[in-house]
Design an enzyme around this catalytic site. Sequence first.
Site, PDB file in Angstrom:
ATOM      1  N   GLU A 198      -3.069  -3.659  -6.866  1.00 16.18           N
ATOM      2  CA  GLU A 198      -2.881  -2.360  -7.530  1.00 16.18           C
ATOM      3  C   GLU A 198      -3.823  -1.306  -6.947  1.00 16.18           C
ATOM      4  O   GLU A 198      -3.453  -0.161  -6.744  1.00 16.18           O
ATOM      5  CB  GLU A 198      -3.105  -2.478  -9.041  1.00 16.18           C
ATOM      6  N   ASP A 236      -0.186  -5.639  -0.628  1.00 16.06           N
ATOM      7  CA  ASP A 236      -0.467  -7.080  -0.514  1.00 16.06           C
ATOM      8  C   ASP A 236      -1.508  -7.330   0.574  1.00 16.06           C
ATOM      9  O   ASP A 236      -2.457  -8.083   0.385  1.00 16.06           O
ATOM     10  CB  ASP A 236       0.813  -7.857  -0.155  1.00 16.06           C
TER      11      ASP A 236
HETATM   12 ZN   LIG Z   1       2.749  -3.138  -6.113  1.00 14.92          ZN
END
Ligand SMILES: [Zn+2]
Length: 419
Positions: free
Chosen positions: A281, A363
Amino acid sequence: MELTKFIGVAAFGVIVARWAADAVLAWLNRREVQDHAGAVPMAYRDTMDPPTYRRSVEYTLALSRFGRWSDAWEVLVVLVLLFSGVLPASFGAVRGLLGAGAWADAAWIFGVGVAVSLASLPFEAWAQFRLEQRFGFNTTTVATWCLDRVKGFLLALVLGYPLMVFILRLVDWMGPRWWLWAWAVFLGFQLLLLVLAPIVILPLFNKLTPLPDGELRTRLLQLGQRAGFNARTILVMDGSRRSRHSNAFFTGFGRFRKIVLFDTLIAQLSPVELEAVLAHEMGHYKLGHIPKRLAGSALMTLAGFWVIAWLLGRPEFASAFGFAPGSGLAPTLLLFGLLSGSVSFWLSPLLNHWSRVHEFEADAFAARNMASREPLQGALRKLCEKNLSNLTPHPLYSAWHYSHPTLLEREAALARVPV
Ligand SMILES: [Zn+2]
């Protein structure tokens, strides 16, 4: 063919084409899932046990069957609104009752919006209390569910109705460039909502409590420092009051930003996996995805307002749906609202591709930040399992509808990240 007749036929065609294309995508997806239903696919042997996999297949198929009915119903509602004459008739009735003016016109738009929402209520209730219930996701009571709808309605009334009145007035105040002003007002309103959401709107529906001291909090605050992200507040949201599905998100911006974790997520993941989810996030934040997405949506709404202004200058458009010439902005605005989804549908592969690129980047950020791929990989696998995600979507279906890459795509991309 007369121009008005052509417009009517074109609108009908656009709506039916969208519906048919979506139906084909859903059919392809169901077939793909059924083809793989026999055994857990090789790549997922470590992720899901056979009984959970069978449930994920059943869940995907049940969702898809439900979508077939609810989508057909929505299309039917829009077609009836557009072609039965109920819109111009109700518009005339409201103006007769309240007089011509922005307040009356906005009330009419608002009323049609409420009618459309009411028409979809039975489907929403079915989805929550039958479908989600059957697969063990529903934790909502009927009382909470009803209260949520009432609150949503009041919010729309308090925030949406005055905005609508203001935009309708701008046409008279600002002349031919009104749509630029309307766009600016709309944008300001969206930014205001971003600030208000975590402070005012979210607490109306959920209880938010600061994350208590402990290993998790220490880990997350350290992560924030490492990532150069001064996380002032980490809040836990009682998502479990409504559903067992889990999530984590950022809300607000600048000084107002907050990290919100669902209590369901905390229950499902280990502290190090939660840290990875949060690092992901933060990746969105640090990589500038949020302003990029805001700018993208601002461009889309600018195009939307330009189209509305263009249509407003062509009286044939509104009269194709039975409105008298000189009915003003309200009918054009509403007609645009009813039709635009069927047009923007064709942009979804592009927009979702953009979103998936951001997911891959976030990621990679998480893996680099934690100097390991395992925590995020573990978290993604668990989330897939707990949410009974479809592991084998049809490539065309996922390209069209998935804002997040599939687990397999994410794991493959993660494997290429140098850590
Ligand atoms: Zn995301």
